[in-house]
Design a protein around this motif. Structure first.
Motif, PDB file in Angstrom:
ATOM      1  N   ASP A   1     -22.774  56.109 122.134  1.00  0.00           N
ATOM      2  CA  ASP A   1     -22.124  55.078 122.768  1.00  0.00           C
ATOM      3  C   ASP A   1     -21.250  55.260 123.925  1.00  0.00           C
ATOM      4  O   ASP A   1     -20.438  54.704 124.281  1.00  0.00           O
TER       5      ASP A   1
ATOM      6  N   ALA B   1     -21.551  52.390 126.377  1.00  0.00           N
ATOM      7  CA  ALA B   1     -20.890  51.443 126.098  1.00  0.00           C
ATOM      8  C   ALA B   1     -19.448  51.712 126.328  1.00  0.00           C
ATOM      9  O   ALA B   1     -18.595  50.786 126.572  1.00  0.00           O
TER      10      ALA B   1
ATOM     11  N   ILE C   1     -21.044  51.551 117.195  1.00  0.00           N
ATOM     12  CA  ILE C   1     -22.383  51.757 116.582  1.00  0.00           C
ATOM     13  C   ILE C   1     -22.961  50.953 115.659  1.00  0.00           C
ATOM     14  O   ILE C   1     -22.226  50.640 114.794  1.00  0.00           O
TER      15      ILE C   1
ATOM     16  N   LYS D   1     -22.971  47.717 120.090  1.00  0.00           N
ATOM     17  CA  LYS D   1     -24.397  48.566 120.131  1.00  0.00           C
ATOM     18  C   LYS D   1     -25.198  48.224 118.887  1.00  0.00           C
ATOM     19  O   LYS D   1     -24.829  48.429 117.786  1.00  0.00           O
TER      20      LYS D   1
ATOM     21  N   SER E   1     -25.371  47.102 124.511  1.00  0.00           N
ATOM     22  CA  SER E   1     -25.810  48.162 124.875  1.00  0.00           C
ATOM     23  C   SER E   1     -27.060  48.907 124.086  1.00  0.00           C
ATOM     24  O   SER E   1     -26.626  48.832 122.712  1.00  0.00           O
ATOM     25  N   ILE E   2     -28.090  49.032 124.503  1.00  0.00           N
ATOM     26  CA  ILE E   2     -29.172  49.393 123.784  1.00  0.00           C
ATOM     27  C   ILE E   2     -30.081  50.466 124.138  1.00  0.00           C
ATOM     28  O   ILE E   2     -30.215  50.307 125.472  1.00  0.00           O
TER      29      ILE E   2
ATOM     30  N   GLY F   1     -28.280  49.606 129.206  1.00  0.00           N
ATOM     31  CA  GLY F   1     -28.981  50.689 128.486  1.00  0.00           C
ATOM     32  C   GLY F   1     -30.270  50.918 129.185  1.00  0.00           C
ATOM     33  O   GLY F   1     -30.659  50.505 130.266  1.00  0.00           O
TER      34      GLY F   1
END
Ligand SMILES: Nc1nc2c(ncn2[C@@H]2O[C@H](COP(=O)(O)OP(=O)(O)O)[C@@H](O)[C@H]2O)c(=O)[nH]1
Ligand SMILES: [Mg+2]
Lengths: 320, 137
Positions: free
Chosen positions: B22, B25, B44, B15, B66-67, B97
């Motif tokens: 998270d 994720a 993270i 991340k 993942s954002i 995300g």
């Protein structure tokens, strides 16, 4: 990159070549075997340290703190962290880097996560080779983290020169259930999480266990750490250095080197024999047939095992 | 005689950026694990340098980012840059995300072959990774 290029890269400190070489060794490819053959002559220089203990005792946090201490002492550090594969899917979540974040930006540190990949000796077979690669790559210190799970503790002791066993004050039951054999593989005993109550009791329990262990030339020190706060690692490093010096100076040094070589060969050969034998027995339908016979109680398992090994042996002598 | 050593697909899940959630994720990480892959989870607040360096050291086949913070157009190109600077040029990239529809073409142009929004079925991600992961050794 082929094997000669990878070998040259590893020797020159090329991190990408090292990373790819580890992948080959881990997958036991033909290139991987060439790499080990080509690089083994360049190993033996690094101080190799095994760190083992139950899940959650703080091994990864401890390894990160130990690596920082080694960096303070001006040494470069390779780290191999092995976590179990899921027995159901064969997959794994490898989370040890989470505790080693601050080391990721350090050019003097290289960290690799590995999954244990099944129980056919997977740990020692692959991990020993990866430790050798890092040794050949020129790291001063190579640390191997493994979850202690029965047989594996003994195997980790064959892959590294000094084995550190990590436990915690909450690990009273853990300590009680430790067999003498477990104590015998460790040359440094650590009670981590010394910030929580009961650390001294844990030290006393370990000392009592040591007292009944068999005679030895090296008396394992019992040390307290608070890895999360970077505390106690200077003493641990000093103890490891003392043990390494002991290994070299010991009157039995040659003998121990031979014993180590023997256990490495035997561990690898055991895995190979097992995999090849089972692959043959499966492919030829021998295993399937024996399974039927035993399941229907027409043959007992011991006799079936004999039959399987006999069939393998006949096949192997024919192949000569 | 060769031995049976089918190589597992290795995936880095990270991340980037400052948001601290998270959960998504971790769901993806577990799904990929259950599909037989080896997932290196770094957690993270990863900088582009940390992601690229982890990808290099772990020699992963796939990177999933993942954002949720909205900083994807700023961070993703920097991740790709850092990877390139390290010679890591053969990994499959995907992301998940919150990526606005309008940004998807740009994210794809940066090199992300898969873009998975919230509510994606994890089976779709598994299929995507299986079908696109490079076979290297
Ligand atoms: N109280 C305390 N907790 C620690 C210490 N070292 C590690 N931990 C915690 O123990 C948990 C497990 O740590 P980890 O390093 O992942 O353990 P591993 O599974 O043995 O590798 C984490 O929540 C750590 O923050 C310590 O010295 N004191
Ligand atoms: Mg760990």
């Amino acid at each position: 990159m082929d094997a000669p290029e990878l070998i040259a890269g590893v020797r020159a400190g090329d991190r990408r070549a090292l990373a790819r070489s580890i992948t080959h060794v881990e997958a036991d490819t033909a290139t991987g075997r060439q790499l080990l053959a080509g690089l083994y002559a360049h190993t033996g220089r690094a101080t190799t340290i095994g760190v083992t203990g139950s899940a959650g005792v703080g091994k990864s946090t401890f390894v990160a703190a130990l690596a920082r201490e080694q960096r303070r002492r001006g040494r470069t550090v390779g780290i191999v962290a092995v976590d179990p594969s899921s027995p159901f899917s064969n997959g794994a979540i490898l989370g040890d880097r989470i505790r080693m974040q601050d080391l990721t930006g350090d050019g003097g540190v290289f960290m690799r996560s590995m999954a244990s990949r099944g129980n056919l000796g997977g740990l020692s077979e692959m991990a020993t080779g990866v430790v050798d690669l890092m040794d050949a790559a020129g790291f001063d210190v190579v640390i191997l983290e493994t979850v202690g799970a029965g047989q594996d503790e003994v195997e980790v002791a064959t892959a590294t020169g000094t084995t550190v066993l990590v436990t915690t004050p909450a690990g009273g039951d853990d300590i009680q259930s430790m067999k003498a054999g477990l104590m015998e593989i460790a040359q440094v005993l650590v009670v981590n999480k010394a910030d929580i109550a009961g650390a001294d009791t844990a030290v006393m329990q370990l000392r009592a266990l040591l007292a009944i262990a068999s005679e030895r030339t090296w008396e394992p020190p019992i040390l307290k750490t608070t890895a999360r706060e970077d505390k106690g690692l200077d003493e641990v490093s000093a103890a490891i250095d003392r043990h390494q010096a002991h290994l070299k100076a010991s009157a039995h040094a040659d003998e121990e080197r031979r014993a180590l070589a023997q256990s490495q060969i035997v561990a690898l050969a055991r895995g190979l024999v097992q995999r090849r034998a089972l692959a043959f027995a499966r492919a030829e339908g021998i295993l399937g047939q024996l399974v039927e016979e035993v399941a229907e109680r027409r043959r007992d398992p011991r006799a079936a095992a004999d039959a399987l090994v006999d069939a393998v042996q006949r096949n192997w002598s024919r192949a000569d | 005689m060769t031995t049976d050593t089918a190589r597992n697909i290795r995936v880095l899940i990270a991340k980037p950026g400052l948001d601290g959630h998270d959960r998504g994720a971790k769901v993806v990480a577990r799904a990929l694990r259950d599909a037989g892959m080896e997932v290196i989870y770094t957690g993270i607040r990863q900088t582009p340098q940390m992601i690229a360096e982890a990808a290099l050291q772990e020699d992963v086949d796939v990177i999933g980012l993942s954002i949720l913070s909205g900083a994807h157009l700023e961070l993703f190109p920097r991740v790709v840059e850092e990877l390139r600077a390290r010679g890591v040029d053969d990994v499959l990239l995907f992301c998940g995300g919150i990526i606005p529809q309008d940004d998807i073409p740009r994210v794809e142009a940066i090199g992300f072959k898969g873009v998975f929004g919230p509510g994606t079925n994890t089976n779709d991600i598994i299929e995507f990774v299986r079908n696109n992961a490079p076979q290297r050794v």
